[in-house]
Design an enzyme around this catalytic site. Structure first.
Site, PDB file in Angstrom:
ATOM      1  N   HIS A  16      -3.603  44.097  39.843  1.00 53.70           N
ATOM      2  CA  HIS A  16      -3.700  45.298  40.685  1.00 53.70           C
ATOM      3  C   HIS A  16      -4.781  45.068  41.735  1.00 53.70           C
ATOM      4  O   HIS A  16      -5.947  44.899  41.390  1.00 53.70           O
ATOM      5  CB  HIS A  16      -4.062  46.525  39.837  1.00 53.70           C
ATOM      6  N   LYS A 100       9.274  45.622  39.557  1.00 46.82           N
ATOM      7  CA  LYS A 100       8.496  46.161  38.436  1.00 46.82           C
ATOM      8  C   LYS A 100       9.097  47.460  37.931  1.00 46.82           C
ATOM      9  O   LYS A 100       9.317  48.398  38.696  1.00 46.82           O
ATOM     10  CB  LYS A 100       7.049  46.402  38.898  1.00 46.82           C
ATOM     11  N   HIS A 137       6.839  47.264  32.243  1.00 50.70           N
ATOM     12  CA  HIS A 137       5.776  47.948  31.498  1.00 50.70           C
ATOM     13  C   HIS A 137       6.440  48.538  30.258  1.00 50.70           C
ATOM     14  O   HIS A 137       7.171  49.518  30.350  1.00 50.70           O
ATOM     15  CB  HIS A 137       5.124  49.052  32.346  1.00 50.70           C
TER      16      HIS A 137
END
Ligand code: NCD
Ligand code: ZN
Length: 345
Positions: A16, A100, A137
């Site tokens: 990030h 993602k 995730h």
């Protein structure tokens, strides 16, 4: 005794960098050690389209220190409105290296993520066809599922069904935190990879909760029991090519960490390589460090390993800053809780 270690230059397969003043503050730490990084798209608003990814890449390149050699590998944030053709175009142009998937509400800035997984099927099928990997995730967000069980439940309820419905899709289980995830990954074919963070090799849930609450150890997925940390250590140091480094270095200002409802994320960019060398040495696996940080990730993504190298030398305790400054305020650097002896030279 080994006291110098030269590795192919490492890459960070989950990072990030944020934007604006925070990007400016944190990017030099990653660029100093890592040649490339998969850049997470969870900005506000998220990086959803190819055009937004181009603009974000340009902002990252503009924030790089003059002498830095660093390539941001861009990703798109999957939403229920994602256009498969936009994704295919961004991939064909070489702009993006992955997409993602955030379950809606799973973590920082994931409100635009996916709730109905059938709605993203056309994009997943397109990605399988063109060979574009999906970074996942892996946590369910159901309120009735205990936060410590959310990764294991996600594997059963979401990940495995996606893999079975789209067997050609290449999937990376991001920042795995459980023995369940390690076992699942080991049972799969080579279209499944898994990243492991630096901090999940070091802390278990006691570090967050025992003897007072430690907001700087709070991240998502949250650290689990010791048996899970040991399973992650075993996987990371095993030399198995499906496991590779994704630091998930996730800077938040101290002001945003130290709140009644504080942000999730550990900032590990400045000392990750020193921590990893210490961890691998503790486990007698220094010879597996290069695979984890520098070889397995590029191989999974179909890229060459870096041709330049990074050297670590062992000596007196390494001094690194307790926090870094940003124009938004200080950001605490992850403290492994013990001295580190390997410094990048
Ligand atoms: C990340 C962030 O702050 O963006 N936080 C974290 O705890 N890891 C998001 C994420 O990767 O879950
Ligand atoms: Zn992350």
């Amino acid at each position: 005794m080994t006291d110098t270690l030269t590795l192919r230059r490492p890459d960070d397969w989950h990072l990030h960098l944020r934007d604006g003043a925070m990007l400016q503050a944190v990017l030099p730490y990653t660029a100093a050690h890592f040649a490339r990084a998969i850049i997470m798209p969870n900005l506000v608003p998220p990086v959803v389209t190819g055009a937004q990814a181009v603009a974000y890449r340009d902002r990252i390149l503009a924030a790089l220190p003059q002498e830095a050699q660093f390539e941001p590998l861009m990703t798109l944030y999957l939403t229920e409105e994602t256009d498969p053709d936009d994704v295919a175009q961004a991939h064909a142009s070489g702009l993006i290296k992955a997409v993602k998937l955030y379950p809606a509400g799973a973590t920082t800035n994931s409100a635009s993520g996916v709730s109905h997984f059938d709605k993203v099927r056309p994009t997943l099928e397109k990605m399988a066809e063109i060979g574009l990997p999906l970074c996942v995730h892996g946590e369910v967000t159901d309120h009735d599922i205990d936060i410590f069980d959310r990764e294991a439940v996600f594997i059963d309820r979401v990940l495995d069904p996606i893999r079975k419905a789209t067997p050609e899709l290449r999937v990376i289980m991001e920042h795995i935190t459980t023995k369940d995830a390690v076992d699942y990954a080991r049972a799969q074919n080579d279209r499944l990879g898994a990243t492991i963070t630096t901090h999940h090799l070091v802390i278990n849930r006691n570090h967050i909760l025992a003897g007072g609450i430690k907001p700087h150890y709070y991240c998502l997925p949250v650290a689990k029991r010791e048996e899970h940390r040991l399973a992650l250590r075993d996987a990371a140091t095993s030399g198995e090519t499906r496991f590779f480094l994704g630091t998930d270095s996730a800077p938040h200002t101290d002001a945003n960490k130290l709140l009644p409802c504080g942000c999730a994320g550990c900032f590990t960019a400045p000392n990750t390589m020193s921590i990893l060398a210490e961890v691998f040495e503790q486990d007698g696996k220094l010879n597996a460090l290069e695979g984890f940080t520098s070889l397995n990730g590029p191989a999974f993504y179909g890229l060459d390993a870096n041709s330049d190298t990074l050297t670590l030398t062992k000596g007196d305790a390494v001094r690194y800053p307790g926090h870094i400054d940003s124009a938004e305020g200080p950001v605490t650097v992850f403290d492994p809780g013990y001295d580190l002896h390997w410094r990048v030279t």
